[in-house]
Design an enzyme around this catalytic site. Sequence first.
Site, PDB file in Angstrom:
ATOM      1  CB  SER A 150      -2.152  14.207  13.575  1.00 24.73           C
ATOM      2  OG  SER A 150      -3.472  14.133  14.093  1.00 24.73           O
ATOM      3  CE1 TYR A 163      -0.195  14.676  18.906  1.00 20.35           C
ATOM      4  CE2 TYR A 163      -2.241  15.421  17.907  1.00 20.35           C
ATOM      5  CZ  TYR A 163      -1.252  14.460  18.030  1.00 20.35           C
ATOM      6  OH  TYR A 163      -1.300  13.315  17.285  1.00 20.35           O
TER       7      TYR A 163
END
Length: 257
Positions: A150, A163
């Site tokens: 990401s 996360y």
Amino acid sequence: MPLLADKTAIVTGGSSGIGRAIALKFAAKGANVVIADTVEQPIEGGDSTVELIHSAGGDAVYIRTDISDWSAVDALVGATVAQFGRLDVLVNNAAIYTSTNLIETTPEQWSRVISVNLTGFFCCSKRAVMQMLIQSPVNEVRGRIINISSQHGMVACPGDFPYSVSKGGIVQMTRQIAVDHADDLIVCNAIAPGKIITGKPGVANDPDALDYSRHRTPWPRLGTPNDVAGAALFLASDMASYVTGINLMVDGGWMAG
Ligand SMILES: NC(=O)c1ccc[n+]([C@@H]2O[C@H](COP(=O)([O-])OP(=O)(O)OC[C@H]3O[C@@H](n4cnc5c(N)ncnc54)[C@H](O)[C@@H]3O)[C@@H](O)[C@H]2O)c1
């Protein structure tokens, strides 16, 4: 010859979202695809990924798998090889998030995110490499791993501590596998999607989150799962030669700004 003819790929989290688009793209390019997910029904609705692949004439199977469970992952790779003979490509895509900052995150939330996003990637990568090491190379490569990271593995994800930390770990896991297994002719790369519109629940698609992403993204639209699937196809194919250890951004320029 289709780009992925005679290749077999596992896509974790392939029932929904980005993983589903990758699985559909791989199958359309000739790969046998194994969908490894905890649920078969897509979050966004519609036919399952396997049903879509079968109706387009492709070959796919769903194997219920929680990637954080080593014995389930061991069985997944075993079943894949029993059915298709080898494992050419592993796409580590399944991940979860909590949208909690450091103070809000409970130890249970921390453990669950790390167990899926890091331990799950570890289990799948380890078991895939164990298999790749015993298969012969094709066009110089024994196997390929693609980790979905990401942009939030490189810059902080506001208000989502576990996360973002897990995604940073995935970027480093990619480099580690690429370096440790280059001699074994095993390729490992990551893809860092920017904001991709999927059907996932939670705050990801709240108006404020979308406004923030639009503000951060130079390209005049947000991403689609198919944008990520195109990059995955490249990294899964023999077109990507001498490319290993990279984190390919598919982010509309987010990280360039
Ligand atoms: N959507 C985005 O904007 C975006 C941005 C950057 C990175 N990513 C990354 O892309 C990947 C896919 O994201 P998405 O938006 O498609 O998510 P999604 O929530 O739409 O789909 C995730 C899939 O993973 C499956 N899954 C969850 N836990 C699992 C487990 N323990 N074992 C097996 N399968 C499990 C879910 O059932 C689901 O099918 C993730 O790694 C995510 O972090 C997404």
